[in-house]
Design a protein around this motif. Structure first.
Motif, PDB file in Angstrom:
ATOM      1  N   UNK A 190      31.665   5.453  91.852  1.00 51.61           N
ATOM      2  CA  UNK A 190      30.297   5.149  92.283  1.00 51.61           C
ATOM      3  C   UNK A 190      30.267   4.156  93.438  1.00 51.61           C
ATOM      4  N   UNK A 191      31.460   3.719  93.887  1.00 57.48           N
ATOM      5  CA  UNK A 191      31.568   2.729  94.965  1.00 57.48           C
ATOM      6  C   UNK A 191      30.756   1.479  94.641  1.00 57.48           C
ATOM      7  N   UNK A 192      30.813   1.066  93.364  1.00 58.64           N
ATOM      8  CA  UNK A 192      30.052  -0.088  92.901  1.00 58.64           C
ATOM      9  C   UNK A 192      31.004  -1.252  92.676  1.00 58.64           C
ATOM     10  N   UNK A 193      30.741  -2.355  93.351  1.00 57.69           N
ATOM     11  CA  UNK A 193      31.575  -3.545  93.217  1.00 57.69           C
ATOM     12  C   UNK A 193      31.368  -4.168  91.833  1.00 57.69           C
ATOM     13  N   UNK A 194      32.435  -4.796  91.304  1.00 53.50           N
ATOM     14  CA  UNK A 194      32.273  -5.510  90.043  1.00 53.50           C
ATOM     15  C   UNK A 194      33.348  -5.191  89.036  1.00 53.50           C
ATOM     16  N   UNK A 195      33.084  -5.557  87.780  1.00 51.57           N
ATOM     17  CA  UNK A 195      34.076  -5.448  86.715  1.00 51.57           C
ATOM     18  C   UNK A 195      33.574  -4.527  85.601  1.00 51.57           C
ATOM     19  N   UNK A 196      34.499  -3.742  85.082  1.00 55.91           N
ATOM     20  CA  UNK A 196      34.172  -2.839  83.975  1.00 55.91           C
ATOM     21  C   UNK A 196      34.632  -3.416  82.641  1.00 55.91           C
ATOM     22  N   UNK A 197      35.386  -4.515  82.691  1.00 55.38           N
ATOM     23  CA  UNK A 197      35.875  -5.144  81.469  1.00 55.38           C
ATOM     24  C   UNK A 197      36.113  -6.618  81.765  1.00 55.38           C
ATOM     25  N   UNK A 198      36.091  -7.445  80.718  1.00 55.99           N
ATOM     26  CA  UNK A 198      36.305  -8.882  80.895  1.00 55.99           C
ATOM     27  C   UNK A 198      37.212  -9.407  79.790  1.00 55.99           C
ATOM     28  N   UNK A 199      37.887 -10.474  80.104  1.00 58.01           N
ATOM     29  CA  UNK A 199      38.510 -11.323  79.095  1.00 58.01           C
ATOM     30  C   UNK A 199      37.569 -12.502  78.938  1.00 58.01           C
ATOM     31  N   UNK A 200      36.909 -12.563  77.796  1.00 53.25           N
ATOM     32  CA  UNK A 200      35.777 -13.479  77.618  1.00 53.25           C
ATOM     33  C   UNK A 200      36.196 -14.725  76.840  1.00 53.25           C
ATOM     34  N   UNK A 201      36.384 -15.812  77.567  1.00 56.66           N
ATOM     35  CA  UNK A 201      36.774 -17.058  76.923  1.00 56.66           C
ATOM     36  C   UNK A 201      35.666 -17.723  76.142  1.00 56.66           C
ATOM     37  N   UNK A 202      34.402 -17.381  76.447  1.00 56.34           N
ATOM     38  CA  UNK A 202      33.269 -18.007  75.742  1.00 56.34           C
ATOM     39  C   UNK A 202      33.357 -17.797  74.238  1.00 56.34           C
ATOM     40  N   UNK A 203      33.789 -16.617  73.827  1.00 55.43           N
ATOM     41  CA  UNK A 203      33.825 -16.294  72.401  1.00 55.43           C
ATOM     42  C   UNK A 203      34.778 -17.243  71.675  1.00 55.43           C
ATOM     43  N   UNK A 204      35.963 -17.427  72.232  1.00 55.15           N
ATOM     44  CA  UNK A 204      36.948 -18.317  71.624  1.00 55.15           C
ATOM     45  C   UNK A 204      36.462 -19.762  71.683  1.00 55.15           C
ATOM     46  N   UNK A 205      35.895 -20.146  72.810  1.00 53.33           N
ATOM     47  CA  UNK A 205      35.385 -21.517  72.976  1.00 53.33           C
ATOM     48  C   UNK A 205      34.282 -21.820  71.966  1.00 53.33           C
ATOM     49  N   UNK A 206      33.308 -20.928  71.858  1.00 48.17           N
ATOM     50  CA  UNK A 206      32.177 -21.181  70.960  1.00 48.17           C
ATOM     51  C   UNK A 206      32.606 -21.215  69.498  1.00 48.17           C
ATOM     52  N   UNK A 207      33.718 -20.557  69.192  1.00 52.41           N
ATOM     53  CA  UNK A 207      34.238 -20.576  67.825  1.00 52.41           C
ATOM     54  C   UNK A 207      35.066 -21.821  67.546  1.00 52.41           C
ATOM     55  N   UNK A 208      35.276 -22.651  68.567  1.00 45.46           N
ATOM     56  CA  UNK A 208      35.975 -23.914  68.354  1.00 45.46           C
ATOM     57  C   UNK A 208      37.301 -24.058  69.051  1.00 45.46           C
ATOM     58  N   UNK A 209      37.697 -23.082  69.877  1.00 42.63           N
ATOM     59  CA  UNK A 209      39.010 -23.141  70.517  1.00 42.63           C
ATOM     60  C   UNK A 209      39.112 -24.327  71.463  1.00 42.63           C
ATOM     61  N   UNK A 210      40.330 -24.847  71.577  1.00 47.87           N
ATOM     62  CA  UNK A 210      40.627 -25.839  72.606  1.00 47.87           C
ATOM     63  C   UNK A 210      40.738 -25.132  73.950  1.00 47.87           C
ATOM     64  N   UNK A 212      43.423 -24.873  75.833  1.00 43.47           N
ATOM     65  CA  UNK A 212      44.646 -24.069  75.874  1.00 43.47           C
ATOM     66  C   UNK A 212      44.507 -22.817  75.018  1.00 43.47           C
ATOM     67  N   UNK A 213      43.848 -22.925  73.875  1.00 42.83           N
ATOM     68  CA  UNK A 213      43.652 -21.747  73.022  1.00 42.83           C
ATOM     69  C   UNK A 213      42.770 -20.718  73.712  1.00 42.83           C
ATOM     70  N   UNK A 214      41.705 -21.169  74.356  1.00 42.43           N
ATOM     71  CA  UNK A 214      40.813 -20.250  75.076  1.00 42.43           C
ATOM     72  C   UNK A 214      41.568 -19.520  76.176  1.00 42.43           C
ATOM     73  N   UNK A 215      42.341 -20.267  76.957  1.00 45.21           N
ATOM     74  CA  UNK A 215      43.079 -19.658  78.066  1.00 45.21           C
ATOM     75  C   UNK A 215      44.205 -18.757  77.559  1.00 45.21           C
ATOM     76  N   UNK A 216      44.891 -19.183  76.509  1.00 45.18           N
ATOM     77  CA  UNK A 216      45.968 -18.363  75.962  1.00 45.18           C
ATOM     78  C   UNK A 216      45.455 -17.035  75.429  1.00 45.18           C
ATOM     79  N   UNK A 217      44.299 -17.064  74.731  1.00 47.69           N
ATOM     80  CA  UNK A 217      43.722 -15.826  74.203  1.00 47.69           C
ATOM     81  C   UNK A 217      43.278 -14.908  75.332  1.00 47.69           C
ATOM     82  N   UNK A 218      42.699 -15.485  76.378  1.00 50.61           N
ATOM     83  CA  UNK A 218      42.274 -14.668  77.522  1.00 50.61           C
ATOM     84  C   UNK A 218      43.470 -14.005  78.196  1.00 50.61           C
ATOM     85  N   UNK A 219      44.538 -14.772  78.362  1.00 48.98           N
ATOM     86  CA  UNK A 219      45.722 -14.217  79.021  1.00 48.98           C
ATOM     87  C   UNK A 219      46.354 -13.124  78.166  1.00 48.98           C
ATOM     88  N   UNK A 220      46.362 -13.317  76.856  1.00 47.86           N
ATOM     89  CA  UNK A 220      46.905 -12.291  75.959  1.00 47.86           C
ATOM     90  C   UNK A 220      46.047 -11.033  75.990  1.00 47.86           C
TER      91      UNK A 220
END
Length: 615
Positions: A190-210, A212-220
């Motif tokens: 569709x020649x549409x700029x943007x992302x079709x998927x995300x690694x969402x750190x908010x979910x881990x953060x809001x659940x209490x992640x530090x 490093x935990x937020x970043x590690x989960x996103x990278x995994x």
């Protein structure tokens, strides 16, 4: 004369002398620790690392307005108002999104078409926070967004984080990611700029992640995406271009800046290992949900301002500031935009690329956080990857432990939150229950649980309000041991501690006179008393007053001392309100005692009334 000649030259020793007050303060005592145990010192030498590539210097970030309520027409009107007020993007939050937190809109491709009617979305950067069910119509949303003329589209659904939060998905996690890979190809067609998927750190953060935990989960999560891309024949470069990161930023500015810089470093390292070149995934930042408070919500603007500053300096391409109150208030929406407008147009924070480079503190935190996050990532991979770490409960368990530890520090006021556990504005009503769930059980690790830092105190306030509605006054009798300045200090501190749970302190009687205090307590109608005493008061005097109050009917006797003696260990004293004690637990016991005494009095009054009617 050069510009640098205008300022006197100072050495590291000069700075150390100032910070240590000429040697009177040990600098090591001024070093704090992050949740990951990273040292945050008082002084750092200048940094010399090169800038980390992020948002293009001089490029303005996207000011995104979060919209999580209303029908299609109302949403379109909100978008127009937001654009007129300075927004260049919008975040539509679906009801089944993990970021909805009890709100959200019913979104599908047809709804999106109605919102886009009359060009409401034309030229905007659009992010749609989706859930497992709403993602089913995402391909239609891509076509609708393209037809609406949006500048870019981010389909913000992270099936891995959603699995951890909800405990299940409609199908296997691998299938959900595979469907997102197909959406990426659809966006490309569709020649549409943007992302079709995300690694969402908010979910881990809001659940209490530090951090490093937020970043590690996103990278995994990103690593799992590329594994599945290889298995399904999708090119790594193409997938990387359709993968976005969403990070939470909170009021800890230095750590939030370091977290955004670290995220780019870690992803760049992963891309280098995978042979991906010339691709830098977009970073979306959103102010932290877990730092928000329902009591005295205007203080949320201060927290959000610090977080927004961190996102801007950390190089986020888009930023969504959560409104100060989650009730669809137009003023709150406007302030969320204005915080960014000031940062952009008055502070001009967009003009410099990676201003954290050269700061010894920021560079040190970035390096230490990168190592801690990489170790977390390696631990997840060693367990068989992030899906395995979720299935066994090990990753949610570590995050739950971090959450409980942090909430414990909030309760003891090792972490101070103005308007929540310290310096409460007693002129404002206690927090409403809102969308709150019951407090999380310590050690619960079966799935992620979202608990804001203020929630335990808000639950106490809700209990106090319920007691008042039941005609049981949530009051505590304040007994002064004497008239010293230390006792005055203790009275003020105790009243503030009680107010954090919606309780009111009442005073009467003569200071130091046990008999007068007993009589005043009996007349007050209170069930709980608190003794306030300066450091000059003897333990015998405190013990005598406590025993006298219990003889007068006090179900619970609390204590609050001055800064020099905040605690006291006496069998006759049932708890303390001073910093360092578990305030949530002690106020909970206080409310239990008040409720039990109040019910007994009401039952007794009812029995007397019944006997009177019989006679």
């Amino acid at each position: 004369m050069t510009r640098t000649d205008l300022f006197p030259r100072v050495s590291a020793a000069d700075w150390e002398a100032l910070a240590s007050r000429a040697g009177r303060v040990d600098l090591s005592t001024l070093t704090a620790r992050s949740d990951d145990g990273l040292p945050v010192g008082p002084l750092y030498p200048a940094g010399d690392a090169p800038p980390i590539a992020g948002r293009t210097p001089g490029a303005r970030w996207i000011v995104a307005q979060r919209i999580d309520h209303g029908d299609a027409d109302a949403i379109a009107a909100t978008v127009r108002t937001a654009v007129a007020g300075g927004a260049t993007g919008a975040v539509l939050v679906a009801t089944d999104s993990t970021s909805a937190h009890g709100r959200g809109i019913a979104i599908d491709n047809e709804t999106l078409k109605r919102i886009a009617h009359d060009g409401a979305l034309d030229g905007l950067a659009l992010r749609i926070d989706l859930g497992a069910d709403s993602t089913a119509t995402a391909s239609g949303m891509i076509r609708a967004a393209s037809a609406a003329g949006v500048d870019s589209l981010c389909l913000a659904f992270d099936p891995v984080a959603t699995l951890a939060a909800h405990g299940a998905l409609p199908g296997p996690g691998e299938e959900a990611i595979a469907s997102l890979l197909v959406l990426g190809a659809t966006m490309h067609e569709a020649a549409l700029d943007g992302e079709a998927m995300v690694a969402d750190g908010r979910v881990w953060h809001d659940a209490g992640a530090s951090e490093a935990q937020e970043l590690g989960a996103m990278l995994a999560t990103a690593t799992l995406v590329f594994r599945l891309a290889d298995e399904t024949g999708h090119g790594r470069d193409a997938v990387a271009r359709r993968l976005g990161l969403i990070l939470a930023v909170d009021a800890d500015q230095f750590l939030s800046i370091a977290k955004l810089r670290t995220a780019r470093q870690l992803l760049a390292r992963l891309y280098a290992l995978l042979g991906i070149e010339g691709v830098a995934s977009r970073v979306h930042a959103e102010t932290s949900f877990r730092m928000m408070s329902r009591r005295d919500p205007y203080l949320n603007m201060l927290r959000a301002t610090g977080a927004a500053f961190a996102a801007a300096v950390g190089g986020a391409e888009t930023l969504a500031v959560l409104p100060l109150a989650p009730d669809g208030d137009p003023f709150a929406d406007r302030m969320a935009r204005n915080i960014q407008s000031i940062a952009l147009d008055e502070a001009s924070l967009f003009r410099i690329g990676d201003p954290g480079a050269g700061s010894g503190a920021i560079e040190a935190l970035t390096g230490e956080l990168a190592e801690a996050a990489w170790n977390e990532f390696r631990a997840i991979e060693a367990e068989g990857g992030i899906l395995a770490a979720i299935a066994t409960g090990s990753l949610p368990g570590r995050i739950a432990a971090m959450r409980d530890d942090r909430l414990g520090r909030v309760s003891t006021r090792a972490i101070e939150i103005v308007g929540v556990n310290v310096h409460v504005d007693r002129g404002r009503p206690p927090a409403t229950a809102g969308e709150q769930a019951p407090p999380a059980e310590a050690g619960s690790s079966s799935r992620l649980r979202f608990v804001r830092l203020a929630e335990p105190f808000e639950h106490l306030c809700a209990r106090s309000r319920d007691l008042a509605a039941s005609e049981i006054p949530p009051v505590v009798f304040m007994a002064r041991i004497d008239t010293s300045a230390g006792t005055d200090e203790a009275v003020a501190a105790a009243a503030d501690a009680l107010a954090t749970g919606g309780l009111e302190a009442i005073e009467a009687g003569e200071p130091g006179d046990d008999h007068a205090s007993d009589a005043a307590f009996a007349q007050s109608g209170a069930a709980v008393a608190c003794i306030a005493a300066g450091e000059s008061a003897s333990e015998d005097a405190i013990a005598g007053m406590a025993a006298s109050l219990k003889d007068a009917g006090a179900a619970l006797v609390l204590f609050h001392g001055s800064d020099k003696r905040p605690f006291i260990d006496l069998p006759v004293v049932d708890g303390t309100l001073a910093p360092g004690a578990d305030l949530v637990a002690n106020l909970g016991k206080t409310l239990d005692a008040i409720a039990n005494a109040g019910k007994k009095m009401q039952n007794h009054a009812g029995d007397q009334k019944a006997r009177g009617s019989e006679s």
